[in-house]
Design a protein around this motif. Structure first.
Motif, PDB file in Angstrom:
ATOM      1  N   PRO A  23       0.837  -1.209   0.000  1.00 16.90           N
ATOM      2  CA  PRO A  23       0.000   0.000   0.000  1.00 16.90           C
ATOM      3  C   PRO A  23       0.868   1.255   0.000  1.00 16.90           C
ATOM      4  CG  PRO A  23      -0.714  -1.556   1.705  1.00 16.90           C
ATOM      5  CD  PRO A  23       0.593  -2.067   1.180  1.00 16.90           C
ATOM      6  N   ASP A  24       0.443   2.291  -0.715  1.00 15.84           N
ATOM      7  CA  ASP A  24       1.282   3.473  -0.835  1.00 15.84           C
ATOM      8  C   ASP A  24       1.433   4.242   0.476  1.00 15.84           C
ATOM      9  OD1 ASP A  24      -1.246   4.569  -0.653  1.00 15.84           O
ATOM     10  OD2 ASP A  24      -1.272   5.373  -2.702  1.00 15.84           O
ATOM     11  N   TRP A  25       0.602   3.940   1.465  1.00 11.23           N
ATOM     12  CA  TRP A  25       0.685   4.622   2.760  1.00 11.23           C
ATOM     13  C   TRP A  25       1.527   3.846   3.781  1.00 11.23           C
ATOM     14  CZ3 TRP A  25      -1.285   0.834   5.726  1.00 11.23           C
ATOM     15  CH2 TRP A  25      -2.293   0.035   5.195  1.00 11.23           C
ATOM     16  N   LEU A  26       2.077   2.708   3.385  1.00  8.95           N
ATOM     17  CA  LEU A  26       2.792   1.880   4.356  1.00  8.95           C
ATOM     18  C   LEU A  26       4.054   2.566   4.874  1.00  8.95           C
ATOM     19  CD1 LEU A  26       2.752  -0.809   5.829  1.00  8.95           C
ATOM     20  CD2 LEU A  26       4.042  -1.807   3.948  1.00  8.95           C
ATOM     21  N   GLY A  27       4.723   3.331   4.008  1.00 10.71           N
ATOM     22  CA  GLY A  27       5.928   4.034   4.441  1.00 10.71           C
ATOM     23  C   GLY A  27       5.646   5.003   5.570  1.00 10.71           C
ATOM     24  N   ALA A  28       4.512   5.697   5.488  1.00  5.33           N
ATOM     25  CA  ALA A  28       4.148   6.632   6.553  1.00  5.33           C
ATOM     26  C   ALA A  28       3.876   5.893   7.857  1.00  5.33           C
ATOM     27  CB  ALA A  28       2.925   7.451   6.137  1.00  5.33           C
ATOM     28  N   GLU A  29       3.237   4.728   7.770  1.00  5.99           N
ATOM     29  CA  GLU A  29       2.986   3.926   8.975  1.00  5.99           C
ATOM     30  C   GLU A  29       4.292   3.448   9.594  1.00  5.99           C
ATOM     31  OE1 GLU A  29       0.350   3.405  10.633  1.00  5.99           O
ATOM     32  OE2 GLU A  29      -1.236   4.091   9.283  1.00  5.99           O
ATOM     33  N   SER A  31       7.239   4.923   9.335  1.00  6.38           N
ATOM     34  CA  SER A  31       7.900   6.083   9.944  1.00  6.38           C
ATOM     35  C   SER A  31       7.300   6.389  11.318  1.00  6.38           C
ATOM     36  CB  SER A  31       7.765   7.304   9.029  1.00  6.38           C
ATOM     37  OG  SER A  31       8.448   7.105   7.813  1.00  6.38           O
ATOM     38  N   ARG A  32       5.981   6.327  11.409  1.00  9.72           N
ATOM     39  CA  ARG A  32       5.317   6.578  12.691  1.00  9.72           C
ATOM     40  C   ARG A  32       5.755   5.564  13.742  1.00  9.72           C
ATOM     41  NH1 ARG A  32       1.538   3.898  15.088  1.00  9.72           N
ATOM     42  NH2 ARG A  32       1.025   2.683  13.204  1.00  9.72           N
ATOM     43  N   THR A  33       5.790   4.299  13.355  1.00 10.42           N
ATOM     44  CA  THR A  33       6.141   3.254  14.314  1.00 10.42           C
ATOM     45  C   THR A  33       7.598   3.367  14.747  1.00 10.42           C
ATOM     46  OG1 THR A  33       4.513   1.795  13.284  1.00 10.42           O
ATOM     47  CG2 THR A  33       6.177   0.761  14.688  1.00 10.42           C
ATOM     48  N   ILE A  37       9.060   3.770  18.519  1.00 10.63           N
ATOM     49  CA  ILE A  37      10.084   2.894  19.088  1.00 10.63           C
ATOM     50  C   ILE A  37      11.264   3.714  19.589  1.00 10.63           C
ATOM     51  CG2 ILE A  37      11.790   1.118  18.486  1.00 10.63           C
ATOM     52  CD1 ILE A  37       9.670  -0.082  16.602  1.00 10.63           C
ATOM     53  N   SER A  38      11.619   4.763  18.854  1.00 19.16           N
ATOM     54  CA  SER A  38      12.768   5.586  19.254  1.00 19.16           C
ATOM     55  C   SER A  38      12.554   6.281  20.582  1.00 19.16           C
ATOM     56  CB  SER A  38      13.064   6.629  18.169  1.00 19.16           C
ATOM     57  OG  SER A  38      12.103   7.674  18.175  1.00 19.16           O
ATOM     58  N   GLU A  39      11.308   6.429  20.993  1.00 17.14           N
ATOM     59  CA  GLU A  39      10.994   7.113  22.240  1.00 17.14           C
ATOM     60  C   GLU A  39      10.854   6.159  23.419  1.00 17.14           C
ATOM     61  OE1 GLU A  39       7.498   9.175  21.058  1.00 17.14           O
ATOM     62  OE2 GLU A  39       8.589  10.788  20.039  1.00 17.14           O
ATOM     63  N   ARG A  40      11.060   4.862  23.182  1.00 15.76           N
ATOM     64  CA  ARG A  40      10.987   3.887  24.270  1.00 15.76           C
ATOM     65  C   ARG A  40      12.181   4.051  25.211  1.00 15.76           C
ATOM     66  NH1 ARG A  40       8.419  -1.528  23.052  1.00 15.76           N
ATOM     67  NH2 ARG A  40      10.155  -2.293  24.304  1.00 15.76           N
ATOM     68  N   GLY A  41      11.956   3.757  26.467  1.00 16.58           N
ATOM     69  CA  GLY A  41      13.037   3.885  27.446  1.00 16.58           C
ATOM     70  C   GLY A  41      14.153   2.890  27.252  1.00 16.58           C
ATOM     71  N   ASP A  42      13.875   1.737  26.607  1.00 14.45           N
ATOM     72  CA  ASP A  42      14.897   0.698  26.452  1.00 14.45           C
ATOM     73  C   ASP A  42      15.536   0.698  25.072  1.00 14.45           C
ATOM     74  OD1 ASP A  42      12.727  -0.141  25.004  1.00 14.45           O
ATOM     75  OD2 ASP A  42      12.697  -2.184  25.804  1.00 14.45           O
ATOM     76  N   VAL A  43      15.335   1.771  24.295  1.00 15.19           N
ATOM     77  CA  VAL A  43      15.831   1.756  22.924  1.00 15.19           C
ATOM     78  C   VAL A  43      17.355   1.693  22.871  1.00 15.19           C
ATOM     79  CG1 VAL A  43      15.950   4.283  22.648  1.00 15.19           C
ATOM     80  CG2 VAL A  43      15.531   2.812  20.643  1.00 15.19           C
ATOM     81  N   THR A  44      18.037   2.211  23.886  1.00 12.68           N
ATOM     82  CA  THR A  44      19.510   2.196  23.860  1.00 12.68           C
ATOM     83  C   THR A  44      20.069   0.789  24.000  1.00 12.68           C
ATOM     84  OG1 THR A  44      19.549   2.632  26.247  1.00 12.68           O
ATOM     85  CG2 THR A  44      19.708   4.542  24.780  1.00 12.68           C
ATOM     86  N   THR A  45      19.304  -0.126  24.567  1.00  7.93           N
ATOM     87  CA  THR A  45      19.777  -1.511  24.720  1.00  7.93           C
ATOM     88  C   THR A  45      19.104  -2.462  23.735  1.00  7.93           C
ATOM     89  OG1 THR A  45      18.120  -1.957  26.430  1.00  7.93           O
ATOM     90  CG2 THR A  45      20.285  -1.163  27.165  1.00  7.93           C
ATOM     91  N   LEU A  46      18.330  -1.904  22.805  1.00  7.82           N
ATOM     92  CA  LEU A  46      17.551  -2.733  21.889  1.00  7.82           C
ATOM     93  C   LEU A  46      18.411  -3.706  21.100  1.00  7.82           C
ATOM     94  CD1 LEU A  46      14.738  -3.262  20.649  1.00  7.82           C
ATOM     95  CD2 LEU A  46      15.260  -1.473  18.963  1.00  7.82           C
TER      96      LEU A  46
END
Length: 373
Positions: A23-29, A31-33, A37-46
């Motif tokens: 779907p042409d909107w999948l890229g936007a989805e 990016s949102r996700t 994920i980047s705002e999760r507290g454990d992202v530095t140890t992901l």
């Protein structure tokens, strides 16, 4: 057939791999996700840790996804999260078949599983098919003569024929498997594409079935995540113990978190519905352009199984299609016995990025595939 010079020099359109249309909107989805994920507290140890058979949250997401086919969510203790369905099949063949033992498949079957079997020194033997898939009597005869360890099946939107096996046939095959102590390996990668399909063999006969599915054919192959459902917690533990430090089947943490998010917030369901709708539209296009051709197809399938007109062999058709600017593969790649392989070609409708590109490819093939009137 004379191909215009302009068409000869265009980049060919590939109708080879059963990739779902995006779907042409999948890229936007996505990016949102990724932002979430980047705002999760454990992202530095992901990226520090393996997920091995999948975290509890990964397996809970997998169980929720499997519930769409099973009606209820299976126990997460039976689930192993893998790096794609191929990895799940590799684990299964090692655990339930083993080197030197016989694996059965239908006489036309997914070539990838044979390549894995060859790597593991597992001989593969074919059994007869009819319009409902693998024939139970042929399966039983092979059980008596060959002492197989497992039967590999794709009962829903079979690759390459698109056959969807009836519930009665699934139960009959499971009965034979149970009586002869043979495992059924069910590849259900296309299982969620049809609006309606019989229950998986894994739901009808969980005691004899190792069930594998993933997001490659209904969301996108780039996620590289799949779910292997074993008959019991003990079977899952045994499979995990054999593979935990010897293979790259561990799912990547980023893919796992995207899958978790999309399954939980409904994005995965939204993508599935869009892929299904586009598959229907593309099948309708093919039916309109191939009105005088002979083929097997289902409304939501990503491919069709084309019977070649008598003037073609598989090899000559592949060459003529390439001259017309379209890449296809010989149907013999799906046959256990190439000499008795039908003169047919799998035509993939999902792989072109746009409907316009697919229409151009099918239009180029139309004079080749339509029977003489």
């Amino acid at each position: 057939m004379n191909i215009p010079d302009k068409q000869r020099h265009q980049t060919p359109v590939s109708l080879i791999r059963t990739t779902p249309p995006t779907p042409d909107w999948l890229g936007a989805e996505l990016s949102r996700t990724l932002l979430e994920i980047s705002e999760r507290g454990d992202v530095t140890t992901l990226l520090r840790y393996h997920r091995f058979r999948g975290t509890e949250s990964d397996r809970e997401a997998g169980a929720a996804w499997l519930a769409r086919r099973f009606g209820v969510a299976p126990s997460i203790d039976r689930i192993i999260v893998t790096n794609g369905t191929q990895s799940g099949l590799l684990m299964t063949l090692v655990n339930v078949v083993g080197s030197g033992n016989v694996l059965l498949t239908e006489s036309l079957s997914y070539y990838g599983v044979r390549r894995i079997a060859g790597f593991l020194n597992i001989p593969v033997k074919g059994i007869a098919m009819d319009d409902d898939g693998a024939v139970p009597e042929a399966f039983e005869d092979a059980c008596r003569k060959l002492n197989p360890k497992a039967l590999f099946l794709t009962p829903t939107l079979h690759n390459p024929t698109t056959i969807t096996m009836s519930c009665e046939r699934r139960l009959a095959l499971a009965d034979v498997a149970r009586r002869y102590g043979v495992v059924i390996i069910e590849d259900d990668v296309y299982g969620l594409l049809p609006l309606e399909a019989p229950p998986p063999i894994g739901a009808l006969a969980p005691d004899v079935t190792w069930y594998a599915t993933g997001l490659a054919k209904c969301i996108g192959p780039g996620l590289k995540i799949a779910y292997l459902l074993t008959p019991s917690r003990e079977a899952a533990n045994c499979a995990f113990d054999r593979f935990q430090t010897t293979s790259t089947w561990h799912v990547t943490p980023l893919s796992a978190l995207i899958a978790q998010s999309w399954i939980a917030d409904g994005t995965a369901e939204k993508v599935l519905l869009a892929v299904r709708s586009e598959a229907v539209a593309r099948q309708q296009m093919a039916a309109r352009l191939f009105v005088h051709a002979t083929y097997l197809a289902k409304p939501e399938s990503l491919h069709m199984w084309l019977a070649l007109p008598r003037r073609w062999t598989r090899q000559s058709f592949v060459a003529a299609a390439a001259d017309a600017g379209v890449l296809v593969r010989s149907g013999s790649m799906f046959a256990l016995d190439e000499e008795s392989s039908p003169e047919a070609i799998r035509i993939v409708l999902g792989s072109p990025e746009t409907r316009a590109s697919l229409e151009a490819a099918l239009t180029a093939l139309r004079p080749l595939v339509n029977e003489s009137r």
